[in-house]
Design a protein around this motif. Sequence first.
Motif, PDB file in Angstrom:
ATOM      1  N   VAL A 119       0.853  -1.196   0.000  1.00 16.77           N
ATOM      2  CA  VAL A 119       0.000   0.000   0.000  1.00 16.77           C
ATOM      3  C   VAL A 119       0.885   1.241   0.000  1.00 16.77           C
ATOM      4  O   VAL A 119       1.792   1.377   0.825  1.00 16.77           O
ATOM      5  N   LYS A 120       0.612   2.153  -0.923  1.00 16.16           N
ATOM      6  CA  LYS A 120       1.436   3.348  -1.081  1.00 16.16           C
ATOM      7  C   LYS A 120       0.784   4.563  -0.419  1.00 16.16           C
ATOM      8  O   LYS A 120      -0.430   4.629  -0.266  1.00 16.16           O
ATOM      9  N   LYS A 121       1.602   5.515  -0.063  1.00 14.39           N
ATOM     10  CA  LYS A 121       1.103   6.736   0.550  1.00 14.39           C
ATOM     11  C   LYS A 121       0.150   7.447  -0.397  1.00 14.39           C
ATOM     12  O   LYS A 121       0.460   7.654  -1.568  1.00 14.39           O
ATOM     13  N   GLY A 122      -1.022   7.790   0.120  1.00 15.22           N
ATOM     14  CA  GLY A 122      -2.013   8.488  -0.680  1.00 15.22           C
ATOM     15  C   GLY A 122      -2.938   7.577  -1.472  1.00 15.22           C
ATOM     16  O   GLY A 122      -3.867   8.042  -2.132  1.00 15.22           O
ATOM     17  N   GLN A 123      -2.695   6.268  -1.400  1.00 17.69           N
ATOM     18  CA  GLN A 123      -3.519   5.303  -2.129  1.00 17.69           C
ATOM     19  C   GLN A 123      -4.662   4.810  -1.264  1.00 17.69           C
ATOM     20  O   GLN A 123      -4.568   4.755  -0.044  1.00 17.69           O
ATOM     21  N   GLY A 124      -5.769   4.419  -1.871  1.00 19.73           N
ATOM     22  CA  GLY A 124      -6.856   3.790  -1.142  1.00 19.73           C
ATOM     23  C   GLY A 124      -6.557   2.322  -0.909  1.00 19.73           C
ATOM     24  O   GLY A 124      -5.663   1.741  -1.531  1.00 19.73           O
ATOM     25  N   CYS A 125      -7.303   1.709  -0.005  1.00 19.23           N
ATOM     26  CA  CYS A 125      -7.112   0.290   0.287  1.00 19.23           C
ATOM     27  C   CYS A 125      -8.467  -0.338   0.597  1.00 19.23           C
ATOM     28  O   CYS A 125      -9.236   0.189   1.410  1.00 19.23           O
ATOM     29  N   VAL A 126      -8.762  -1.456  -0.052  1.00 19.72           N
ATOM     30  CA  VAL A 126     -10.004  -2.194   0.171  1.00 19.72           C
ATOM     31  C   VAL A 126      -9.655  -3.515   0.839  1.00 19.72           C
ATOM     32  O   VAL A 126      -8.786  -4.256   0.359  1.00 19.72           O
ATOM     33  N   ILE A 127     -10.314  -3.821   1.938  1.00 15.43           N
ATOM     34  CA  ILE A 127     -10.047  -5.046   2.696  1.00 15.43           C
ATOM     35  C   ILE A 127     -11.303  -5.912   2.714  1.00 15.43           C
ATOM     36  O   ILE A 127     -12.364  -5.469   3.159  1.00 15.43           O
ATOM     37  N   TYR A 128     -11.174  -7.121   2.210  1.00 18.57           N
ATOM     38  CA  TYR A 128     -12.276  -8.088   2.215  1.00 18.57           C
ATOM     39  C   TYR A 128     -12.051  -9.050   3.380  1.00 18.57           C
ATOM     40  O   TYR A 128     -10.966  -9.612   3.527  1.00 18.57           O
ATOM     41  N   TYR A 136      -3.391   2.360   7.235  1.00 15.47           N
ATOM     42  CA  TYR A 136      -3.309   3.800   7.522  1.00 15.47           C
ATOM     43  C   TYR A 136      -1.883   4.192   7.903  1.00 15.47           C
ATOM     44  O   TYR A 136      -1.385   5.253   7.505  1.00 15.47           O
ATOM     45  N   ARG A 137      -1.202   3.344   8.665  1.00 16.01           N
ATOM     46  CA  ARG A 137       0.184   3.636   9.044  1.00 16.01           C
ATOM     47  C   ARG A 137       1.093   3.674   7.825  1.00 16.01           C
ATOM     48  O   ARG A 137       2.104   4.399   7.815  1.00 16.01           O
ATOM     49  N   ALA A 138       0.738   2.900   6.801  1.00 12.09           N
ATOM     50  CA  ALA A 138       1.539   2.880   5.576  1.00 12.09           C
ATOM     51  C   ALA A 138       1.247   4.099   4.687  1.00 12.09           C
ATOM     52  O   ALA A 138       1.916   4.289   3.672  1.00 12.09           O
ATOM     53  N   GLY A 139       0.248   4.886   5.070  1.00 12.07           N
ATOM     54  CA  GLY A 139      -0.056   6.105   4.316  1.00 12.07           C
ATOM     55  C   GLY A 139      -1.320   6.044   3.489  1.00 12.07           C
ATOM     56  O   GLY A 139      -1.547   6.928   2.645  1.00 12.07           O
ATOM     57  N   ALA A 140      -2.162   5.031   3.703  1.00  9.33           N
ATOM     58  CA  ALA A 140      -3.400   4.929   2.924  1.00  9.33           C
ATOM     59  C   ALA A 140      -4.262   6.169   3.120  1.00  9.33           C
ATOM     60  O   ALA A 140      -4.442   6.644   4.241  1.00  9.33           O
ATOM     61  N   LYS A 141      -4.793   6.667   2.028  1.00 11.96           N
ATOM     62  CA  LYS A 141      -5.657   7.852   2.081  1.00 11.96           C
ATOM     63  C   LYS A 141      -7.017   7.492   2.648  1.00 11.96           C
ATOM     64  O   LYS A 141      -7.637   8.276   3.365  1.00 11.96           O
ATOM     65  N   TRP A 142      -7.491   6.318   2.299  1.00  6.33           N
ATOM     66  CA  TRP A 142      -8.767   5.819   2.826  1.00  6.33           C
ATOM     67  C   TRP A 142      -8.734   4.293   2.828  1.00  6.33           C
ATOM     68  O   TRP A 142      -7.994   3.673   2.073  1.00  6.33           O
ATOM     69  N   LEU A 144      -7.839   3.047  -8.376  1.00  7.98           N
ATOM     70  CA  LEU A 144      -6.935   1.901  -8.309  1.00  7.98           C
ATOM     71  C   LEU A 144      -6.415   1.637  -6.891  1.00  7.98           C
ATOM     72  O   LEU A 144      -5.209   1.702  -6.614  1.00  7.98           O
ATOM     73  N   PRO A 145      -7.307   1.316  -5.963  1.00  7.25           N
ATOM     74  CA  PRO A 145      -6.857   1.017  -4.597  1.00  7.25           C
ATOM     75  C   PRO A 145      -6.161  -0.330  -4.516  1.00  7.25           C
ATOM     76  O   PRO A 145      -6.381  -1.223  -5.345  1.00  7.25           O
ATOM     77  N   ALA A 146      -5.310  -0.496  -3.520  1.00  7.03           N
ATOM     78  CA  ALA A 146      -4.744  -1.817  -3.222  1.00  7.03           C
ATOM     79  C   ALA A 146      -5.845  -2.655  -2.590  1.00  7.03           C
ATOM     80  O   ALA A 146      -6.681  -2.139  -1.849  1.00  7.03           O
ATOM     81  N   MET A 147      -5.846  -3.947  -2.870  1.00  9.63           N
ATOM     82  CA  MET A 147      -6.900  -4.813  -2.338  1.00  9.63           C
ATOM     83  C   MET A 147      -6.296  -5.976  -1.571  1.00  9.63           C
ATOM     84  O   MET A 147      -5.421  -6.670  -2.083  1.00  9.63           O
TER      85      MET A 147
END
Length: 304
Positions: free
Chosen positions: A20-29, A46-52, A93-96
């Motif tokens: 997960v990159k700073k400023g990127q979104g992240c979706v967790i299933y 969030y600690r890695a910099g996820a925006k949401w 393009l969030p990380a999933m």
Amino acid sequence: MKKTVMRKYAQLAVRRGAHVKKGQGCVIYAQVEQHEFAQLVAEEAYRAGAKWVEMRWEDQVCTKLKYRHETLTQLSQVAEWEKARMQHYVDTLPAMIHISSADPDGLKGVNVEKMQKSGAARGMALKSYHDAMDNKYQWCIIAVPSKKWAKKVFPGERTSAAVEKLWEAILQTVRVTEDNDPMAEWEAHDRGLKAHCEKLNALDLDYLHYQAPNGTDFKCWLIPEAQWHGGGDTLPDGTFFDTYDGNYNPIRYIEVQNEPNFQYLFAVRRPDGTDDAYSYLKCCAYALQQIVTYNTIKSICPDD
């Protein structure tokens, strides 16, 4: 399992698995039963910099009720809000991260035909969104034990002991211990996988011939001009991520450790950069049978 070890695993999934990159979104299933571990993953994102961070909760009981009571027509529909969500994923393009822990028999009794037909219809309706995201975002699948899964793997143990044993098997598979550096472990592991892949690519194989004492004897033909990949993947922008932190890559077998409790699956990739199929590394302790022996692979890569 100690929370400190669980956090190391969550951190590994976020920073090495999905990267997960700073400023990127992240979706967790995640299954609702895994809310405690899912919270750790969200915190690490969030600690890695996820925006949401978006939580996509799943529940097998509710899914089973859905298939039992809704018509095929209703199950096959894709609502406008679902399309809007998928478009949002295409745009951002969030990380999933997928937390796999479902009961293997959790959907037993469901109308299989209804499930297959509705799944195919929804898949076609959402295909354009998935195609638009293909090879453009990071993803990772990790395994976390559930009570019912653990009892199927260790039926002779009481539930708490079975869960603990499955935790131990999974953490061994993903190289997480109390006192190690799993990030460094995976960096070394990826280097080894890369070396194996380079050797296999140099052989320019047409097919693999699988044989085993149990009677297994078949040939697996490979895609013409395909390349072997294993472990991580690299996006067009240069972002590297490990697609299986307890899981997974597309469906060609390159290495299977000589243990009855886990399998490693590696990728075969087409020349255009797309993958032909997906599966994932399954760490179900003693419940899984090995498909390819370690010695079979050693005959291909004898120097390792």
